[in-house]
Design an enzyme around this catalytic site. Structure first.
Site, PDB file in Angstrom:
ATOM      1  NE  ARG A 127      -4.017   5.939  17.695  1.00 17.21           N
ATOM      2  CZ  ARG A 127      -3.059   4.969  17.102  1.00 17.21           C
ATOM      3  NH1 ARG A 127      -3.525   3.778  16.844  1.00 17.21           N
ATOM      4  NH2 ARG A 127      -2.094   5.556  16.800  1.00 17.21           N
ATOM      5  NE  ARG A 185      -1.188   3.891  20.578  1.00 16.04           N
ATOM      6  CZ  ARG A 185      -0.012   4.004  19.908  1.00 16.04           C
ATOM      7  NH1 ARG A 185       0.034   3.265  18.807  1.00 16.04           N
ATOM      8  NH2 ARG A 185       0.836   4.567  20.050  1.00 16.04           N
ATOM      9  CG  ASP A 224      -1.723   0.521  17.351  1.00 13.33           C
ATOM     10  OD1 ASP A 224      -2.160   1.416  16.550  1.00 13.33           O
ATOM     11  OD2 ASP A 224      -0.564   0.017  17.746  1.00 13.33           O
ATOM     12  CG  ASP A 269       0.332  -1.259  14.140  1.00  9.79           C
ATOM     13  OD1 ASP A 269       0.020  -0.310  13.716  1.00  9.79           O
ATOM     14  OD2 ASP A 269       1.046  -1.522  15.139  1.00  9.79           O
TER      15      ASP A 269
END
Length: 188
Positions: free
Chosen positions: A84, A96, A99, A101
């Site tokens: 990334r 991407r 990811d 989060d």
């Protein structure tokens, strides 16, 4: 002291499932962090951004002694390890390789611009709430309410559970040898 955190992971480039499995292993390998639960895998249509492939998404529940910003930094290092890149001016919501989060951390509510807790858009994302609900039906998003109720109010079109795709728990952590007298301490 350890805290419970909820992480959302997603990939829509390359070997999506392999990348998510590698991410689970990497998170499980973080110091003072254990993966407690891994959701089923969902395939989801992208939200916003340019035309791009569908994502594979999952949610991890972890127990960690890392403070929130350290957990975020570790997640961003893992993203970078999987290719990334975050170039300045890059397309927001673009494709991407990985990811990660931080969705919630120990019921904390914070407006810190480096890490807003809970994640500011988690309550409107079925691709976060559906897998989270699968692993913790009684979960609640701090400041927003029960995940089940939030999920019930969302359109789940484009969010498809993939029962044939499974993420495995990380293997046991390697025991670390005690430091030799006079040797510098190692940070994991």
């Amino acid at each position: 002291m350890r805290h419970r955190a909820v992480l959302s992971v997603g990939s829509n480039l390359g070997d999506r499932l392999g990348t998510l499995q590698g991410c689970v292993q990497a998170i499980g390998g973080l110091g003072d962090t254990d993966v407690l639960a891994i959701s089923p895998v969902y395939e989801t249509a992208p939200v916003g951004g340019p035309a791009q492939p569908d994502y594979l998404n999952a949610v991890l529940i972890v127990s960690t002694g890392l403070p929130p910003l350290d957990l975020l930094a570790a997640a961003q290092r893992i993203e970078a390890d999987f290719g990334r890149v975050r170039p300045e001016g890059a397309e927001r919501f673009g494709p991407r390789t990985l990811d990660v989060d931080v969705i919630s951390y120990a019921e904390e509510i914070s407006g810190d611009p480096m890490l807003t807790l809970p994640h500011p858009r988690a309550h409107e994302r079925a691709f976060v709430l559906a897998p989270w609900h699968d692993v913790d039906a009684g979960a609640s998003l701090p400041g927003r309410g029960p995940v089940a109720g939030l999920l019930a109010g969302l359109d789940r079109h484009g969010v498809r559970r993939q029962p044939d795709l499974v993420l495995r728990r990380p293997g046991p952590k390697e025991p670390q040898d005690p430091p030799k007298p006079g040797a510098p301490a190692q940070i994991s």
